[in-house]
Enzyme design. Sequence first.
Site, PDB file in Angstrom:
ATOM      1  N   GLU A   1       0.873  -1.186   0.000  1.00  0.00           N
ATOM      2  CA  GLU A   1       0.000   0.000   0.000  1.00  0.00           C
ATOM      3  C   GLU A   1       0.904   1.227   0.000  1.00  0.00           C
ATOM      4  OE1 GLU A   1      -3.371   2.491   2.452  1.00  0.00           O
ATOM      5  OE2 GLU A   1      -1.703   1.556   3.485  1.00  0.00           O
TER       6      GLU A   1
ATOM      7  N   HIS B   1     -11.144   0.357   1.258  1.00  0.00           N
ATOM      8  CA  HIS B   1     -11.855   0.705   2.497  1.00  0.00           C
ATOM      9  C   HIS B   1     -11.496   2.091   3.033  1.00  0.00           C
ATOM     10  CE1 HIS B   1      -7.957  -0.743   3.560  1.00  0.00           C
ATOM     11  NE2 HIS B   1      -8.090  -0.257   4.774  1.00  0.00           N
TER      12      HIS B   1
END
Length: 540
Positions: A268, A329
Amino acid sequence: MEQKDNKHFWWQDGIIYQIYPRSYQDSNGDGVGDLPGIIRRLDYLQELGVSAVWLSPIYPSPMADYGYDISDYQDIDPLFGTLSDFDTLLHEVHSRGMKLILDLVPNHTSDQHAWFQESRSSRSNPKRDWYLWHDGRPDGSPPNNWLSVFGGSAWEWDETTQQYYYHAFLKEQPDLNWRNPEVQEAMLNVMRFWLDKGVDGFRVDVMWHMIKDEQLRNNPTNPNYEPHMSTHEQLLPTYSTDQAEVHDIVQKMRAVLDEYDERMMIGEIYLPIQQLMVYYGIDNKGAHLPFNFLLLSLPWEAQTIARAIDEYEGALPSGGWPNWVLGNHDQPRITSRVGLQQAKIAALLLLTLRGTPTIYYGEEIGMRDVPIPFGEVQDPQGLNMPDKNLSRDPARTPMQWDDSENAGFTDQKPWLRLARSYRRFNVATQQADSHSMLALYKRLIRLRQSEPSLMTGHYVPVYSDHQLFAYLRHQEGHDRFLILLNMSPRPCYFNVPNVTIKGTVEIATHQEIEGEKIQEPISLYGDEGLIIRLDPDATL
Ligand code: NOJ
C-alpha cells in the site's frame, strides 16, 4: 520472476477481491462480519470468477482503527472467529482454486501489544528501542512538527517515562522502529508464521511509512494546502515517509516470501508514479505489486486517465507487472465518485487494462457510499476531524446480499447502517437480472480470463479526447480487442483517419448491441463502453 513460455503467475493473470471482514457476512448474530460468514460466501466469489481474496486485518485488536491496530500478530480476533476457523477458511479458499492474501500491518502495533507494553514500561526495558521514543524539545514541546494522519501531533507524551513516542496514525497505534534488527526479525517471523500455514501473500499496510528520517528533521509546509484537506496535509511528508532505507526493508520482506513458492506482496503506497516504481525494487526484488491508485485519485476525464495510463506503463521497470484499483476501504466508492453509469465504464476499464485488477467488495453490485448520521460515525478519522467529512464509514457498510431485513448480512443490528436502497441493489436481485452491474462484472471477468489478449496481452493506446478513450489489447496468436469508453454523458464518435474498425461487439454497457458487426465510423451513446473483438484484417 522469470516467466517461461509466456506463463504468468497467479497474481499476474488473476483478479484480486478485497473483503472488509467486519462488513461481509455475519454468522453469529453480533452484527459484525466474521470468518465463518466469509466461508459461506466463497461459492459466490468462485462463481464471480475472482482468483484471490484479500482480507483486511482479522487479528486480535482493540479496534481503535478497526483492526489496523494489532495487539497480537499470530492469532484471530474473537469477533472474527478462531485460528481453527482461519484454517478452515484457508482450506476452503484453496479447494476452490483461489488464493488468500492477508493484510500485514508492520509499521505500527496497537498500544495494547505486549511489545509496546514492555517498551513503555521503562527506559531501560529491552524493547524500549522497538518503538520511536524521543525527548521533547527544550521547551517541552514534541521532538519535531510531524503530524498524525488522523489529526494532531504525531507525538504522544508518556508521563511514566518522560519521553514522546511517534505514531503516524492514532496514539493507540505506536510506530515500530524498523531500524532495529530485532523488530525486523520479529516481523519477518510473523510473515513466516502465516506463510507456513499456506497463506499466499500479504497486502502490506502503509509500506512507504516504515522508515522515518533518522535526524527527525521538520517537515516543510505544503504550499498547496486547502482547508478541506486533512490536517496532516498542511505539511509535506518529506522526512516522515518514503525514506531511501525503506527499500532495504522491503527487500528483506521479499526475501522471506522467496523462501516459499509463488507467494506475493502488494504494497500500500500513496506516492507519485516515479517514487512508486522504486518499490518494485532492484531487479524486481521488492514488492510484486506496489498498489497503483491512479484510477481512484485522478479526475474522471478521458484524456487525463489516458495520459496517466501511458505515464504509468512507461514508468514501469522492465519486468514490473502493473495493477489497477478503483476503490478500497479508505476511499469513496467508485459509484459515488463517478455515478452508476460511469461506474460501468470504470468496470470495463479495470477489467480490460493490462495488469492485475483488485475489486473492492460491493463494487460488483454498484454499492454506493452510505451517509452515516453524525451520532453513528465509527471511523476515528471521521471522529477526529468532524468538520472535514473524512469518515471512511460510508465505503465500509455491510455487503448487500438480498432484499431481506438487514440485506442478508446479519439477523441483528449491523455495526454500520445499510444502504437505504439495498432492497434494489443486492446480489440476489442482480443475479436474476442479466442487465445488472453484477452480470456485467461476471461477463467481463469471464471474457478477461478466457482471452489471453485481455488477461496478459500488450496494451496499446489508440486515441483519447475530452470524451472518448480507446485502446487495444493484443497477444500474438490470439484475437485482438479494441476497447472504446465514452467517459462522458454525451454521445460521441470514434472516427480516426486511416483506421478501419472491423469486428464484433463482445461486451457493451448497453447490451442491445452485443454480437453486432461493427461498421466504422462508430457512434457511441453517452456513458457507453464497448469491447470489440477485431477481425483479423482490421487495420488497427
Ligand atoms: C492504511 C489502512 O488502509 C487504513 O485503513 C488504516 O487506517 C491505516 N493504514 C493505518 O493502519
